[in-house]
Design a protein around this motif. Sequence first.
Motif, mmCIF file in Angstrom:
data_model
loop_
_atom_site.group_PDB
_atom_site.id
_atom_site.type_symbol
_atom_site.label_atom_id
_atom_site.label_comp_id
_atom_site.label_asym_id
_atom_site.label_seq_id
_atom_site.Cartn_x
_atom_site.Cartn_y
_atom_site.Cartn_z
ATOM 1 N N ALA A 234 -21.784 -82.231 49.843
ATOM 2 C CA ALA A 234 -22.374 -80.950 50.249
ATOM 3 C C ALA A 234 -22.761 -80.917 51.713
ATOM 4 C CB ALA A 234 -23.612 -80.646 49.393
ATOM 5 N N GLY A 235 -23.229 -82.050 52.257
ATOM 6 C CA GLY A 235 -23.766 -82.012 53.613
ATOM 7 C C GLY A 235 -23.392 -83.168 54.507
ATOM 8 N N GLY A 236 -22.577 -84.076 54.008
ATOM 9 C CA GLY A 236 -22.161 -85.203 54.836
ATOM 10 C C GLY A 236 -23.335 -86.074 55.259
ATOM 11 N N GLU A 237 -23.194 -86.745 56.386
ATOM 12 C CA GLU A 237 -24.239 -87.663 56.848
ATOM 13 C C GLU A 237 -25.545 -86.933 57.118
ATOM 14 O OE1 GLU A 237 -22.905 -89.927 60.175
ATOM 15 O OE2 GLU A 237 -21.475 -91.110 58.985
ATOM 16 N N GLU A 238 -25.442 -85.723 57.641
ATOM 17 C CA GLU A 238 -26.650 -84.952 57.940
ATOM 18 C C GLU A 238 -27.436 -84.659 56.664
ATOM 19 O OE1 GLU A 238 -27.757 -80.984 60.541
ATOM 20 O OE2 GLU A 238 -25.856 -81.054 59.452
ATOM 21 N N GLY A 239 -26.725 -84.274 55.614
ATOM 22 C CA GLY A 239 -27.383 -84.014 54.341
ATOM 23 C C GLY A 239 -27.980 -85.271 53.744
ATOM 24 N N LEU A 240 -27.271 -86.388 53.850
ATOM 25 C CA LEU A 240 -27.788 -87.663 53.334
ATOM 26 C C LEU A 240 -29.061 -88.069 54.060
ATOM 27 C CD1 LEU A 240 -24.419 -89.626 53.019
ATOM 28 C CD2 LEU A 240 -25.858 -88.871 51.117
ATOM 29 N N ARG A 241 -29.087 -87.908 55.379
ATOM 30 C CA ARG A 241 -30.288 -88.274 56.141
ATOM 31 C C ARG A 241 -31.472 -87.395 55.753
ATOM 32 N NH1 ARG A 241 -26.391 -89.124 60.663
ATOM 33 N NH2 ARG A 241 -26.326 -91.388 61.009
ATOM 34 N N SER A 242 -31.215 -86.128 55.543
ATOM 35 C CA SER A 242 -32.325 -85.228 55.203
ATOM 36 C C SER A 242 -32.969 -85.607 53.879
ATOM 37 C CB SER A 242 -31.826 -83.782 55.143
ATOM 38 O OG SER A 242 -31.033 -83.558 53.985
ATOM 39 N N MET A 243 -32.204 -86.274 53.005
ATOM 40 C CA MET A 243 -32.719 -86.707 51.704
ATOM 41 C C MET A 243 -33.185 -88.159 51.726
ATOM 42 S SD MET A 243 -32.718 -84.435 49.214
ATOM 43 C CE MET A 243 -32.464 -85.384 47.712
ATOM 44 N N GLY A 244 -33.157 -88.798 52.900
ATOM 45 C CA GLY A 244 -33.588 -90.192 52.985
ATOM 46 C C GLY A 244 -32.587 -91.158 52.404
ATOM 47 N N LEU A 245 -31.307 -90.759 52.331
ATOM 48 C CA LEU A 245 -30.273 -91.593 51.723
ATOM 49 C C LEU A 245 -29.426 -92.334 52.752
ATOM 50 C CD1 LEU A 245 -29.157 -88.982 49.041
ATOM 51 C CD2 LEU A 245 -30.466 -91.079 48.609
ATOM 52 N N LEU A 246 -29.657 -92.056 54.027
ATOM 53 C CA LEU A 246 -28.913 -92.707 55.100
ATOM 54 C C LEU A 246 -29.831 -92.830 56.311
ATOM 55 C CD1 LEU A 246 -25.946 -93.659 55.853
ATOM 56 C CD2 LEU A 246 -25.708 -91.413 56.960
ATOM 57 N N PRO A 247 -29.846 -93.990 56.994
ATOM 58 C CA PRO A 247 -30.736 -94.144 58.159
ATOM 59 C C PRO A 247 -30.361 -93.185 59.287
ATOM 60 C CG PRO A 247 -29.917 -96.268 57.408
ATOM 61 C CD PRO A 247 -29.119 -95.232 56.690
ATOM 62 N N TRP A 248 -31.358 -92.803 60.065
ATOM 63 C CA TRP A 248 -31.099 -92.010 61.261
ATOM 64 C C TRP A 248 -30.486 -92.912 62.338
ATOM 65 C CZ3 TRP A 248 -35.250 -90.317 58.256
ATOM 66 C CH2 TRP A 248 -35.213 -88.955 57.917
ATOM 67 N N ASP A 249 -29.667 -92.318 63.171
ATOM 68 C CA ASP A 249 -29.022 -93.050 64.254
ATOM 69 C C ASP A 249 -29.994 -93.157 65.427
ATOM 70 O OD1 ASP A 249 -27.447 -94.173 66.158
ATOM 71 O OD2 ASP A 249 -25.863 -92.651 66.087
ATOM 72 N N GLU A 250 -30.567 -94.327 65.596
ATOM 73 C CA GLU A 250 -31.569 -94.528 66.639
ATOM 74 C C GLU A 250 -30.956 -94.590 68.039
ATOM 75 O OE1 GLU A 250 -34.044 -97.882 65.668
ATOM 76 O OE2 GLU A 250 -33.911 -97.442 63.528
ATOM 77 N N LYS A 251 -29.634 -94.787 68.108
ATOM 78 C CA LYS A 251 -28.985 -94.871 69.414
ATOM 79 C C LYS A 251 -28.523 -93.519 69.927
ATOM 80 C CE LYS A 251 -27.362 -99.593 68.636
ATOM 81 N NZ LYS A 251 -26.172 -100.500 68.561
ATOM 82 N N ALA A 252 -28.514 -92.521 69.029
ATOM 83 C CA ALA A 252 -28.119 -91.180 69.462
ATOM 84 C C ALA A 252 -29.183 -90.639 70.410
ATOM 85 C CB ALA A 252 -27.965 -90.263 68.256
ATOM 86 N N GLY A 253 -28.798 -89.668 71.211
ATOM 87 C CA GLY A 253 -29.717 -89.159 72.227
ATOM 88 C C GLY A 253 -31.018 -88.639 71.651
ATOM 89 N N CYS A 254 -32.121 -89.276 71.984
ATOM 90 C CA CYS A 254 -33.443 -88.833 71.546
ATOM 91 C C CYS A 254 -34.087 -88.015 72.663
ATOM 92 C CB CYS A 254 -34.332 -90.022 71.199
ATOM 93 S SG CYS A 254 -33.782 -90.931 69.735
ATOM 94 N N ALA A 255 -34.906 -87.067 72.266
ATOM 95 C CA ALA A 255 -35.535 -86.190 73.248
ATOM 96 C C ALA A 255 -36.469 -86.955 74.165
ATOM 97 C CB ALA A 255 -36.285 -85.059 72.540
ATOM 98 N N ASP A 256 -37.157 -87.968 73.622
ATOM 99 C CA ASP A 256 -38.111 -88.727 74.432
ATOM 100 C C ASP A 256 -38.413 -90.045 73.733
ATOM 101 O OD1 ASP A 256 -39.949 -88.079 72.336
ATOM 102 O OD2 ASP A 256 -40.431 -86.208 73.367
ATOM 103 N N ARG A 257 -39.275 -90.823 74.353
ATOM 104 C CA ARG A 257 -39.623 -92.140 73.819
ATOM 105 C C ARG A 257 -40.330 -92.035 72.469
ATOM 106 N NH1 ARG A 257 -44.006 -95.343 74.195
ATOM 107 N NH2 ARG A 257 -45.056 -93.887 75.597
#
Length: 727
Positions: free
Chosen positions: A674-697
């Motif tokens: 239904a939602g791919g990786e984004e949907g899995l992350r929203s449900m706590g089923l896949l870790p967030w990508d910590e290396k992707a661009g973050c807004a700040d520290r």
Amino acid sequence: MLDQSLLPNNISLGQFQQLLGRYDSLIESISSAKGAKPGQKTLLELDRFRYRDAVNIYGSEEPKSTMTLKDVKTLVDWKLRHGKFRPTLMKLVSSNDDALVERIIREAVEEYRSSLDTSKAVRAISNLKGIGPATASLLLSVHDSHGVIFFSDEVFYWLCCNGQKSPIKYNAKEYHELSTTAQVLVKRLGVDAVDVEKVAYVLINEGASDATSGDAKTASPSDVKPAQVDSSRKPAKRKSNISNDATDLMAVDLSLPDLDPIPLPERFAKIKRKLIAGNEKAVADSFYRLLGRLRKEAERIAAVGSDIIPSIDYLDIYDVAKVAIFRDALKERGVAIVRRVVPSNVAVSWKEETQEYQSHNPPIKGIPCHDPQLYELFWSPGQVRARADSRLLEVQRFVMRVWHSDDEEALVSSNHAVAYADRIRMRKPGDTFLASGPHIDNGSVERWESDGYGRAGAYAKIFQGRWEEYDPWDSGARLRVTSDLYNGAGSCSMFRMFQGWLSLSSIPPGAGSLLACPMLQLTTAYLLLRPFFSPRFKSGPNFLHEDNWKLHVAQNSVLQGAVPGSGIQELSDALHPHLRLNKTMVSIPHVEPGDYVLWHPDAVHAPDAVHAGASDSSVLYVPACPLTQTNALYLARQRKAFLLGDPAPDFESGGRRGEREYMGRPGVQDVNDAGGEEGLRSMGLLPWDEKAGCADRAEAELLRLANGILFPDRYDMMARRGGAKRL
């Protein structure tokens, strides 16, 4: 669980009479087990007064006398000993004037005998202090034991909840439901309402296994326990430092009339004095400025109506000019619509999938009990697909960016939406059971308490007399808020930047839709300051004028519409007259399937009192929740519930198995589809990508913490590997 043959629609006259015959021995056993203090009547003695003496005195067409306060207190004593004990209720009842008690009850009974309007008589008696619909129905019942049912816990469980213990609000709407259902049973079996009450008491207190037995059985004193409302919908929280008098108050019958708001324990007067200490003049001046602004804004809203609620099309959320206009309006109004978030046919298919899921599985509990329309359902295919849908998640991030934080170190990210599993509503035409008055969710007295919203100074500027500087959209001020100090039913454990629902049907105004008061900053400031002021004159053409309102020199303990443990803040024209809710509560404009309606957590809102439309009003509750540490902790519990098919954590009750055995219940792969990786992350089923661009520290740190909460084994392994390399 009760045998199906003993439910109100199925029970035979023979079964009914057998159960009725067991009441006397049961009450003797309970009375013997409880005993009585010196000088106190036993439960058995009180029971005889309630069912024999009081009925003999007041039950004829021409009663021997008018009911006195003394007899009212005796009946209340019976109610407290017979069912749930409420420590401070008797004190409230005793504070009534004797003559007033006699007059109100006499007039209510006379009106009832002429019109047979039970609800009207109960409302009239409820004008007495400490007397809500439940106690009022008891006082009326002894005047007509054949036709008037007493609103006891047991009879409500049996008649309205299929014999299951469920939370009860003890309001007029529930009593109307109970009375209507009782009359059906009374007419079918040819019995008295008072007998229905006794049978319900036997069924609930003896338990399902005893009650379904063919032999008359008397429960032993050690087996008998008074019925309790199971109002816990979440695990026990940390202990708070709330005093015993506040805890006692939580047990009071809260169905008191608006014009006589319940006084809280004295510590609330101290809280009020402390909140404005040293700022009294500034607070008074700011209140008068607020009243002038409210008057103008109410007139504007009344003139414009529903058109004042902003909306934007999903296809326009990247149009800079349109977005700027929409965001400004949303920040002022606190409520909005995003149109066509998902195609209409997709939203309708989610509804149909949910209905099919229901049809192939056991009946789902919901509200109202006898005809569910708000379902205790969390993991149907339609619900899971909607929460994981990339378009809905995109819109949630879009609206959450209206929020900001003055604290650069605040661990909150509106760039990462997390799912909150809530219920689905399919409201039927003509429904009134799902109605409620204007209210705000996320706490009640907590808004004034230092351990509640005061922990982060969320409303500090208002209490300093500078409400114009109060910013409802500062997320940093919300992170340390405790909105549920009393572990009340119906509380939300996640920080929601927006409450909201996705429409699954075409819903015009008045057809089971939503009403909202679109002046966010003003309503919040007024709600919080109202308890500090009172009118010099309680009526007259200048009642609302600033000159008629004065700041209390010595604050009382009243917080209009707020009660410990209620979970919501109620508002009304009587308690909050300057809001002019009869004019400022406007309907949400017509919505179609796929439209997303959302409102700020402090926005005043209410469902339509009556669903006056021709077709169902179906919505999927989908709030917009940012990533925070607290939300990640809740998400871990919610993920477990999803994998097991249990109810969502905020809705746990009585160890129910929820949807564990349901056919067609979605799993992890369905979320991915239904939602791919984004949907899995929203449900706590896949870790967030910590290396992707973050807004700040701070956001980078938050992702690390959230991943550590949700995937501790993964981080333990990484730590071990890092340690091995260092060695």
